[in-house]
Design a protein around this motif. Structure first.
Motif, mmCIF file in Angstrom:
data_model
loop_
_atom_site.group_PDB
_atom_site.id
_atom_site.type_symbol
_atom_site.label_atom_id
_atom_site.label_comp_id
_atom_site.label_asym_id
_atom_site.label_seq_id
_atom_site.Cartn_x
_atom_site.Cartn_y
_atom_site.Cartn_z
ATOM 1 N N PRO A 130 -2.028 3.037 4.150
ATOM 2 C CA PRO A 130 -1.344 1.915 3.490
ATOM 3 C C PRO A 130 -1.995 1.505 2.176
ATOM 4 O O PRO A 130 -1.304 1.059 1.249
ATOM 5 C CB PRO A 130 -1.448 0.796 4.533
ATOM 6 N N PHE A 133 -0.516 2.803 -1.190
ATOM 7 C CA PHE A 133 0.707 2.161 -1.671
ATOM 8 C C PHE A 133 0.385 0.810 -2.316
ATOM 9 O O PHE A 133 0.987 0.444 -3.331
ATOM 10 C CB PHE A 133 1.690 2.005 -0.512
ATOM 11 N N SER A 134 -0.571 0.094 -1.748
ATOM 12 C CA SER A 134 -0.959 -1.192 -2.343
ATOM 13 C C SER A 134 -1.628 -0.992 -3.689
ATOM 14 O O SER A 134 -1.311 -1.693 -4.663
ATOM 15 C CB SER A 134 -1.894 -1.938 -1.391
ATOM 16 N N ASP A 139 4.138 -0.991 -2.526
ATOM 17 C CA ASP A 139 4.272 -1.411 -1.130
ATOM 18 C C ASP A 139 5.715 -1.338 -0.637
ATOM 19 O O ASP A 139 5.957 -1.140 0.558
ATOM 20 C CB ASP A 139 3.740 -2.838 -0.954
ATOM 21 N N ARG A 142 6.363 2.026 1.033
ATOM 22 C CA ARG A 142 5.577 2.408 2.207
ATOM 23 C C ARG A 142 6.480 2.456 3.429
ATOM 24 O O ARG A 142 7.196 1.496 3.719
ATOM 25 C CB ARG A 142 4.440 1.412 2.431
#
Length: 404
Positions: A130, A133-134, A139, A142
């Protein structure tokens, strides 16, 4: 970004001349490539070492690839300040590394080029947690399943084996090849990442068993009898539609499962087979005669008790729903034991599936509830990664995600 990665990135961006003496190192790599190109043809003694798996394609290698004998899994965290532009630079570097190393050629910044010439079916599979993606400000792209697995009663998770922003799964039939590939790729990423954890695993050595033989874990159990085929059952594994970056991709679940081999050793063979629901000799179900026979879960003995117990592993690991299946690609581990103990062993249990929430989690809940093997096995690590589709000529890994 700046620092140790400057030379490496400059080479990839065509700036070797700006680095002065570093251009000589690039010339050295070219000379090395020319020298190794004229090496003698493969003979029986080095056929294993010379075998290679193409890195480029619609899918990343190392998922549908027949499992190699050794594997290492490196989880990395992104350092503060890494953004999408930095991730693009890292993926360009890694793409070049993977392309070279899997073909038996040293990387551009390789300080030990002699170690790169034995590919031994090397594959490098990259997964995104994760955090990728941040960091990239993506995000919204994701997948909903890209998150830690839900808690299970049997879990005793340790931070030392859990989570991560990036995953490198490095597999080969030679441990020196793996060690060298990891060292190069981690060095090339050191201005972008820090190492979170490393897990190493093994199977039988090349040629020790016939091709297609189901692996055995250190409890003696055959592991992966009902594996789906990456080709015939591809819809269970690969994303064939949806976001372009995920087409040809999949998800990876890594669970570190500790085995209490000392107490398992105290159980007689009948008790072990009762817990498994399979014979240890050939992996056949207690109601069958060969490994791949379908178990008869309705069969009862002369006293009316199920031949395969309701808590036997073979029963708990099955589902009547054909969609609740996933590709197992596990490796054994056997670490130095703590003082006063005989073993610290277990399984790096690796699975690939389209969606871990709908495929992996339901089976894990069944095992969590009433699997007899839970007496001897304990999950101590867990991580989930998205494995993007592969890269073709002119592309870098993850390009369809990062260039939006």
């Amino acid at each position: 970004m700046s620092g140790d990665g400057l030379d490496r990135r400059a080479f990839l961006q065509g700036g070797a001349a700006a680095l002065g003496g570093a251009a000589l190192a690039l010339g050295g790599r070219a000379a090395w490539d020319a020298a190794t190109a004229s090496e003698p043809a493969v003979g029986p003694a080095d056929a294993v070492g010379r075998a290679f798996v193409a890195a480029r394609g619609v899918r990343q290698a190392g998922v549908g690839t027949p499992p190699q004998s050794f594997a290492s899994f490196v989880s990395l965290d992104l350092v503060d300040g890494v953004d999408r532009a930095a991730l693009v630079r890292l993926m360009r570097i890694w793409t070049d590394d993977i392309d070279r190393l899997t073909g038996g050629r040293p990387g551009l910044a390789d300080t030990e080029p002699e170690l790169a010439v034995v590919p031994a079916r090397l594959t490098v599979t990259v997964g995104y947690g994760p955090g990728v993606f941040s960091a990239a400000g993506l995000d919204d792209r994701r997948p909903t399943w890209l998150a830690p697995l839900p808690p299970f009663a049997v879990d005793r998770l340790e931070d030392a084996w859990t989570g991560g922003d990036l995953m490198l799964q490095v597999c080969a039939d030679d441990e020196v090849t793996i060690s060298h590939a990891i060292r190069l790729m981690v060095k090339d990423a050191r201005t972008f990442t820090s190492v979170r954890w490393v897990q190493r695993g093994f199977r039988r050595s090349p040629g020790a068993t016939p091709p297609g033989t189901t692996m055995r874990n250190l409890m003696g159990q055959v592991d992966g009898t009902r594996n789906p085929s990456p080709d015939a059952d591809g819809s269970l594994i690969w994303h064939e539609s949806g976001p372009s970056w995920l087409v040809g991709g999949t998800s990876m679940v890594i669970r570190r499962i500790a085995m209490d081999l000392e107490t398992w050793d105290a159980v007689d063979r009948t008790g072990r087979e009762f817990a498994l629901g399979r014979r240890l000799s050939d992996g056949s179900p207690l109601t069958g005669t060969s490994e791949h026979d379908a178990p008869d879960l309705d069969a009862v003995d002369s006293l009316g008790f199920p031949v395969i117990d309701t808590s036997a592993h073979i029963r708990r690991a099955r589902s009547a729903n054909p969609a609740e299946r996933f590709l197992r690609r596990p490796y054994n581990y056997d670490d130095p034991p703590a003082p006063g103990t005989l073993s610290r062993s277990g399984l790096v249990f690796v699975t690939f599936q389209r969606d871990p929430v709908t495929q992996f989690v339901p089976i894990q809940r069944q095992l969590d509830k009433a699997d007899m093997l839970n007496r001897w096995t304990t999950p101590i690590g867990s991580a989930v990664f998205a494995v993007p589709g592969g890269f073709q000529a002119g592309e870098y890994l993850g390009q369809r995600l990062l260039e939006v």
